[in-house]
Design an enzyme around this catalytic site. Structure first.
Site, PDB file in Angstrom:
ATOM      1  N   ARG A  41       0.844  -1.189   0.000  1.00 39.73           N
ATOM      2  CA  ARG A  41       0.000   0.000   0.000  1.00 39.73           C
ATOM      3  C   ARG A  41       0.885   1.247   0.000  1.00 39.73           C
ATOM      4  O   ARG A  41       1.711   1.442   0.902  1.00 39.73           O
ATOM      5  CB  ARG A  41      -0.920   0.016   1.220  1.00 39.73           C
ATOM      6  CG  ARG A  41      -1.965  -1.103   1.215  1.00 39.73           C
ATOM      7  CD  ARG A  41      -3.009  -0.873   0.152  1.00 39.73           C
ATOM      8  NE  ARG A  41      -3.987  -1.958   0.062  1.00 39.73           N
ATOM      9  CZ  ARG A  41      -3.947  -2.924  -0.839  1.00 39.73           C
ATOM     10  NH1 ARG A  41      -2.953  -2.949  -1.732  1.00 39.73           N
ATOM     11  NH2 ARG A  41      -4.861  -3.870  -0.862  1.00 39.73           N
ATOM     12  N   ARG A  68      -5.506  25.907  -8.161  1.00 37.55           N
ATOM     13  CA  ARG A  68      -4.975  24.649  -7.643  1.00 37.55           C
ATOM     14  C   ARG A  68      -4.419  23.849  -8.817  1.00 37.55           C
ATOM     15  O   ARG A  68      -5.165  23.317  -9.631  1.00 37.55           O
ATOM     16  CB  ARG A  68      -6.078  23.863  -6.921  1.00 37.55           C
ATOM     17  CG  ARG A  68      -6.567  24.524  -5.645  1.00 37.55           C
ATOM     18  CD  ARG A  68      -5.442  24.702  -4.642  1.00 37.55           C
ATOM     19  NE  ARG A  68      -5.908  25.200  -3.338  1.00 37.55           N
ATOM     20  CZ  ARG A  68      -5.112  25.488  -2.329  1.00 37.55           C
ATOM     21  NH1 ARG A  68      -3.788  25.359  -2.464  1.00 37.55           N
ATOM     22  NH2 ARG A  68      -5.618  25.925  -1.191  1.00 37.55           N
ATOM     23  N   ALA A  80      -7.891  27.779   4.928  1.00 40.43           N
ATOM     24  CA  ALA A  80      -7.374  26.495   5.409  1.00 40.43           C
ATOM     25  C   ALA A  80      -5.860  26.500   5.338  1.00 40.43           C
ATOM     26  O   ALA A  80      -5.259  27.290   4.613  1.00 40.43           O
ATOM     27  CB  ALA A  80      -7.950  25.345   4.581  1.00 40.43           C
ATOM     28  N   LEU A  82      -2.013  24.058   6.740  1.00 40.05           N
ATOM     29  CA  LEU A  82      -1.385  22.913   7.382  1.00 40.05           C
ATOM     30  C   LEU A  82      -1.170  23.136   8.870  1.00 40.05           C
ATOM     31  O   LEU A  82      -1.034  24.266   9.338  1.00 40.05           O
ATOM     32  CB  LEU A  82      -0.027  22.635   6.737  1.00 40.05           C
ATOM     33  CG  LEU A  82       0.001  22.256   5.257  1.00 40.05           C
ATOM     34  CD1 LEU A  82       1.446  22.132   4.793  1.00 40.05           C
ATOM     35  CD2 LEU A  82      -0.761  20.974   5.013  1.00 40.05           C
ATOM     36  N   GLU A  97      -4.679  30.921  10.208  1.00 40.36           N
ATOM     37  CA  GLU A  97      -5.057  30.869   8.798  1.00 40.36           C
ATOM     38  C   GLU A  97      -6.112  31.913   8.449  1.00 40.36           C
ATOM     39  O   GLU A  97      -6.057  32.535   7.386  1.00 40.36           O
ATOM     40  CB  GLU A  97      -5.565  29.465   8.437  1.00 40.36           C
ATOM     41  CG  GLU A  97      -4.507  28.383   8.470  1.00 40.36           C
ATOM     42  CD  GLU A  97      -3.341  28.655   7.536  1.00 40.36           C
ATOM     43  OE1 GLU A  97      -3.565  29.278   6.476  1.00 40.36           O
ATOM     44  OE2 GLU A  97      -2.212  28.242   7.856  1.00 40.36           O
ATOM     45  N   GLU A 101      -5.049  34.610   5.633  1.00 37.47           N
ATOM     46  CA  GLU A 101      -5.700  34.551   4.327  1.00 37.47           C
ATOM     47  C   GLU A 101      -6.787  35.597   4.137  1.00 37.47           C
ATOM     48  O   GLU A 101      -7.065  35.995   3.006  1.00 37.47           O
ATOM     49  CB  GLU A 101      -6.270  33.148   4.096  1.00 37.47           C
ATOM     50  CG  GLU A 101      -5.191  32.080   4.009  1.00 37.47           C
ATOM     51  CD  GLU A 101      -5.709  30.758   3.491  1.00 37.47           C
ATOM     52  OE1 GLU A 101      -6.944  30.584   3.395  1.00 37.47           O
ATOM     53  OE2 GLU A 101      -4.877  29.880   3.184  1.00 37.47           O
ATOM     54  N   PRO A 119      -8.852   8.865   2.571  1.00 32.29           N
ATOM     55  CA  PRO A 119      -8.245   7.808   3.388  1.00 32.29           C
ATOM     56  C   PRO A 119      -7.756   6.597   2.611  1.00 32.29           C
ATOM     57  O   PRO A 119      -7.011   5.784   3.166  1.00 32.29           O
ATOM     58  CB  PRO A 119      -9.385   7.426   4.348  1.00 32.29           C
ATOM     59  CG  PRO A 119     -10.634   7.841   3.662  1.00 32.29           C
ATOM     60  CD  PRO A 119     -10.269   9.080   2.891  1.00 32.29           C
ATOM     61  N   GLY A 120      -8.126   6.483   1.347  1.00 33.83           N
ATOM     62  CA  GLY A 120      -7.604   5.385   0.548  1.00 33.83           C
ATOM     63  C   GLY A 120      -6.191   5.615   0.044  1.00 33.83           C
ATOM     64  O   GLY A 120      -5.529   4.670  -0.388  1.00 33.83           O
ATOM     65  N   GLU A 124      -4.109  12.365   5.541  1.00 37.95           N
ATOM     66  CA  GLU A 124      -4.464  13.721   5.965  1.00 37.95           C
ATOM     67  C   GLU A 124      -5.763  13.728   6.761  1.00 37.95           C
ATOM     68  O   GLU A 124      -6.772  13.159   6.347  1.00 37.95           O
ATOM     69  CB  GLU A 124      -4.624  14.644   4.761  1.00 37.95           C
ATOM     70  CG  GLU A 124      -4.985  16.078   5.170  1.00 37.95           C
ATOM     71  CD  GLU A 124      -5.244  17.007   3.999  1.00 37.95           C
ATOM     72  OE1 GLU A 124      -5.275  18.229   4.218  1.00 37.95           O
ATOM     73  OE2 GLU A 124      -5.408  16.512   2.875  1.00 37.95           O
ATOM     74  N   GLU A 148      -1.138  32.483  -3.863  1.00 39.05           N
ATOM     75  CA  GLU A 148      -1.917  33.442  -3.079  1.00 39.05           C
ATOM     76  C   GLU A 148      -1.817  34.868  -3.615  1.00 39.05           C
ATOM     77  O   GLU A 148      -2.607  35.734  -3.233  1.00 39.05           O
ATOM     78  CB  GLU A 148      -1.484  33.390  -1.612  1.00 39.05           C
ATOM     79  CG  GLU A 148      -1.844  32.069  -0.937  1.00 39.05           C
ATOM     80  CD  GLU A 148      -1.363  31.998   0.502  1.00 39.05           C
ATOM     81  OE1 GLU A 148      -0.605  32.918   0.915  1.00 39.05           O
ATOM     82  OE2 GLU A 148      -1.724  31.045   1.201  1.00 39.05           O
TER      83      GLU A 148
END
Length: 208
Positions: A41, A68, A80, A82, A97, A101, A119-120, A124, A148
């Site tokens: 995996r 993006r 948003a 990290l 944030e 922003e 999740p696959g 995160e 930005e």
């Protein structure tokens, strides 16, 4: 039957990290399956993120439009970012944030929802906050760079965002989850029933 996610970890026979980036990495684990076979995996290792659904007194949500590159689109999103430091209090990261922003602060903070984005293929975890009691932040604005530099800010009625999500016009994960969670909370037990801002987060433990 209780419908609730539970912690579990299957045996890992071998692991390696073929790629290490600036913020994330890729890990390869050989995992023992229920029948005893071993499957490989590959997944992205991620520090975790926070997102802020900032709602003003006119029932508008603060959103931003940003390019993006992986999806080759400009997406409408909510603020948003990290979790830059392991064990960082997610509330503090969310407040940072929102300031960086949008140059906005909020008086009332609640946890709206916690999610795993993909999740696959990635570990995160994101905590989405609801922020109310908005006002302009003091001090200098944060210096923008990279994508930005082209950021657009707007305040959009919640009902319009719900419509856009269901119409397939808005695709950012945190915006979709946040907007629909807020609508569901209002239709259910109400916003006062949401978890406090420093509620435990097993996916990314922290000290309050």
């Amino acid at each position: 039957m209780t419908i609730k996610d539970t912690a579990e970890e299957w045996e890992i026979r071998a692991t390696e990290t073929p790629f290490v980036g600036n913020k994330t990495s890729v890990r390869t684990d050989d995992v023992v399956m229920p029948d005893g076979t071993v499957a490989r995996r590959d997944y992205q290792v991620h520090p975790g993120s926070v997102a802020v659904l900032a709602l003003d007194d006119a029932d508008r949500v603060l959103v931003l439009r940003q390019y993006r590159h992986p999806v080759r689109q400009k997406l409408w999103e909510i603020p948003a970012g990290l979790l830059d430091v392991p064990g960082e209090n997610p509330l503090h990261a969310a407040q940072r944030e929102l300031y960086e922003e949008a140059h906005v602060k909020a008086e009332d903070w609640r946890v709206l929802t916690d999610v795993y984005t993909t999740p696959g293929g990635c570990d995160e975890a994101v905590r989405v906050f609801l922020a109310r009691g908005l006002s302009d932040a003091e001090g200098e604005r944060f210096a923008a760079e990279h994508e930005e530099l082209d950021l657009e800010l707007a305040r959009v009625p919640l009902t319009e965002l719900v419509r856009g999500v269901l119409a397939g016009e808005l695709h950012n994960n945190c915006l979709v989850v946040g907007v629909l969670s807020l609508a569901a909370a209002r239709a259910g037990d109400g916003l006062d029933a949401l978890r406090p801002a420093e509620a435990p987060w097993p996916a990314r433990p922290f000290e309050a």
